[in-house]
Write a protein that holds these residues in place. Structure first.
Motif, mmCIF file in Angstrom:
data_model
loop_
_atom_site.group_PDB
_atom_site.id
_atom_site.type_symbol
_atom_site.label_atom_id
_atom_site.label_comp_id
_atom_site.label_asym_id
_atom_site.label_seq_id
_atom_site.Cartn_x
_atom_site.Cartn_y
_atom_site.Cartn_z
ATOM 1 N N THR A 39 0.827 -1.215 0.000
ATOM 2 C CA THR A 39 0.000 0.000 0.000
ATOM 3 C C THR A 39 0.859 1.262 0.000
ATOM 4 O O THR A 39 2.078 1.192 0.209
ATOM 5 N N GLU A 40 0.196 2.415 -0.201
ATOM 6 C CA GLU A 40 0.893 3.701 -0.131
ATOM 7 C C GLU A 40 1.551 3.873 1.237
ATOM 8 O O GLU A 40 2.651 4.421 1.349
ATOM 9 N N ARG A 41 0.874 3.386 2.274
ATOM 10 C CA ARG A 41 1.408 3.526 3.635
ATOM 11 C C ARG A 41 2.692 2.701 3.802
ATOM 12 O O ARG A 41 3.654 3.152 4.427
ATOM 13 N N ASP A 42 2.696 1.486 3.252
ATOM 14 C CA ASP A 42 3.907 0.654 3.304
ATOM 15 C C ASP A 42 5.080 1.358 2.636
ATOM 16 O O ASP A 42 6.190 1.406 3.186
ATOM 17 N N PHE A 43 4.820 1.900 1.452
ATOM 18 C CA PHE A 43 5.885 2.589 0.721
ATOM 19 C C PHE A 43 6.290 3.880 1.432
ATOM 20 O O PHE A 43 7.441 4.302 1.357
ATOM 21 N N GLY A 44 5.344 4.507 2.123
ATOM 22 C CA GLY A 44 5.657 5.713 2.879
ATOM 23 C C GLY A 44 6.616 5.427 4.019
ATOM 24 O O GLY A 44 7.613 6.136 4.214
ATOM 25 N N TYR A 45 6.333 4.358 4.779
ATOM 26 C CA TYR A 45 7.230 3.979 5.878
ATOM 27 C C TYR A 45 8.604 3.571 5.349
ATOM 28 O O TYR A 45 9.643 3.942 5.913
ATOM 29 N N PHE A 46 8.604 2.789 4.261
ATOM 30 C CA PHE A 46 9.887 2.373 3.691
ATOM 31 C C PHE A 46 10.696 3.579 3.220
ATOM 32 O O PHE A 46 11.913 3.646 3.431
ATOM 33 N N ALA A 47 10.012 4.538 2.571
ATOM 34 C CA ALA A 47 10.700 5.750 2.094
ATOM 35 C C ALA A 47 11.299 6.528 3.255
ATOM 36 O O ALA A 47 12.415 7.062 3.156
ATOM 37 N N ALA A 48 10.568 6.612 4.364
ATOM 38 C CA ALA A 48 11.073 7.330 5.535
ATOM 39 C C ALA A 48 12.290 6.623 6.131
ATOM 40 O O ALA A 48 13.275 7.266 6.525
ATOM 41 N N ILE A 49 12.235 5.291 6.175
ATOM 42 C CA ILE A 49 13.358 4.513 6.708
ATOM 43 C C ILE A 49 14.593 4.699 5.834
ATOM 44 O O ILE A 49 15.705 4.926 6.332
#
Length: 487
Positions: A39-49
């Motif tokens: 999901t967008e949220r998964d990619f958002g967390y990964f991008a932040a990491i």
């Protein structure tokens, strides 16, 4: 000797192109699959990491890899000292990120990011060691072996990521891919490099490596900060979901652009390092590079812009079609990434690593100002502002290099303009196609067909439309291919 260098360059360019194309196809397949599973949220967390960890990743090789390639003559003692520096830096940086994970997680997103940050930190240590192996292979023009190490690790870890995603592990599946890829790449590249390292500390060699690589390390830190500043700020200024929406199209085109850039960087850096004392060759190489990088970047710009909906549908899935406007805005980025990378290659090859560091600081400041001034206007305006800040620094970088190697600014400008000549062909024809052709899957395919036909006709039958540099250097190769087909 010059002929041998040219042959090595051509062979290196050919093998590196093949490897990069293979890696690019595998990356796109992986990208397409993961876009549908997460999901967008998964990619958002990964991008932040990744944004947080990339600041530490900049310390991974401390510029040691580039120091190995740049030095004209190296011996076992030099390599052992380089390995020792990488090992020490890797342990320290990985330890700092591991310990400070809680603080960083709460500062940029939330506490749930602490554990994946610690997991991610392992990759930094292995990236640091791998840089020595890959630099030795690059120094020897053994680009195919470099590619094999990356291809094998990418295939294995992509399968791993897909399996973990199917089991519902979310962004942990992508993190696992990165971590295990770093370990596999180290092991495989170590075998291919055929070097047995030992710990060695020679103060003179340490000083030489740190003197050259230290500035590269510092510039890499600020480069990563500048590239990641939007990702670092967005979870607080917008949301993690918005960050995922923003980074997905940006990652797509950035990945493709960097693969092409990597072909030229890997081959050009050792080649330019060899001619760093020949002013005439450097001048010619710089003007030709401006034209070449500009032409390829512009073609990629047009490919992304005029085929955005088709690319989103195929590689993202229909649920992502709402990012079309953002995708088109970010499609402006590639040409300036090409020119910016070209400038970095010349700065490293000429040993201007200190000035490269200053330019990185400037890039960080301008990117930070761009985000802060525009975040209230929406994600699309933020994207435009970041691109504009990058353009400004790229122009300063290009002018600086021109002055240092005694190239007239007018000549630089002429080379840049020549690379943009095809705009007069693509813009009216593809603009008309976009207006007339309907927004359906068939319509998207028709637009792609139009783009390919225009490209084929222009590059094969009307080379003068592309420019004299293309007509003089590249077109004779196409004529030879046409002649062989007829025969």
């Amino acid at each position: 000797m010059a002929n041998n260098n040219s042959q090595s360059f051509v062979r290196g360019l050919s093998s590196q192109t093949l490897i990069s194309l293979t890696l690019g196809v595998l990356d796109i397949i992986s990208f397409s699959i993961m876009s549908r599973l997460l999901t967008e949220r998964d990619f958002g967390y990964f991008a932040a990491i990744v944004a947080v960890a990339s600041i530490f990743s900049a310390l991974a090789d401390a510029g040691v890899g580039s120091a190995i390639v740049h030095k004209k003559n190296i011996n076992n003692e030099y390599i052992n000292n380089a390995f020792t520096i990488c090992f020490i830096i890797g342990i320290i940086v990985t330890g700092i990120l591991f310990i400070s994970a809680d603080l960083l997680a709460n500062l940029f997103v939330d506490s749930s990011m602490a554990l994946p940050l610690r997991f991610f930190s392992v990759s930094i240590f292995f990236q640091c060691l791998t840089s020595v192996n890959l630099s030795i292979l690059q120094k020897k023009y053994q680009f195919f072996k470099m590619g094999i190490a990356n291809i094998i690790s990418l295939i294995i870890t992509t399968i791993l990521a897909v399996v973990l995603a199917l089991f519902g592990l979310g962004y942990y599946s992508i993190i696992a891919k990165v971590v295990f890829a770093s370990i596999l790449t180290f092991v495989i590249s170590k075998i291919l490099a055929k070097e047995n390292y030992s710990f060695s500390i020679n103060r003179v060699i340490f000083k030489q490596i740190v003197g050259y690589g230290g500035w590269l390390m510092l510039s890499a830190i600020f480069r990563n900060c500048a590239h990641q500043i939007d990702r670092l700020l967005m979870p607080r200024l917008f949301s993690v979901d918005t960050l995922g929406t923003y980074t997905r199209p940006k990652e797509f085109m950035y990945s493709i652009t960097q693969k092409i850039n990597g072909i030229l960087d890997t081959v050009m850096f050792p080649h330019l390092s060899e001619i760093q004392d020949d002013t005439d060759k450097l001048k010619n190489a710089y003007l030709s590079a401006i034209y070449l990088f500009g032409l390829m970047g512009l073609l990629l710009n047009f490919f992304f812009i005029f085929n955005s909906k088709l690319l989103i549908t195929i590689f993202f899935g229909e649920k992502w079609i709402y990012v079309d406007i953002l995708f088109k805005i970010l499609s402006i980025y590639p040409i300036f990434l090409f020119w910016g990378r070209m400038g970095d290659i010349f700065l490293r090859s000429l040993g201007f690593t200190k000035y490269q560091f200053y330019l990185r600081i400037l890039q960080l400041i301008t990117s930070l100002i761009a985000v802060i001034l525009t975040y209230q206007l929406g994600i699309e305006i933020v994207s435009c502002a970041i691109i504009f800040s990058y353009i400004c620094v790229m122009i300063i970088k290009s002018v600086f290099i021109a002055i240092k190697i005694d190239v007239r600014i007018n000549d630089v400008l002429k080379s840049a303009i020549k690379s943009l000549r095809i705009t007069s062909v693509y813009l009216p024809l593809m603009g008309l196609a976009e207006i007339v052709i309907p927004n359906t899957i068939i319509g998207y395919l028709l637009q792609l067909t139009c783009f390919l036909l225009i490209s084929i006709i222009a590059f094969i039958f009307y080379p003068n439309l592309i420019g004299k540099e293309y007509e003089r250097i590249a077109y004779p190769l196409i004529q030879k291919v046409k002649l062989r087909i007829r025969l």
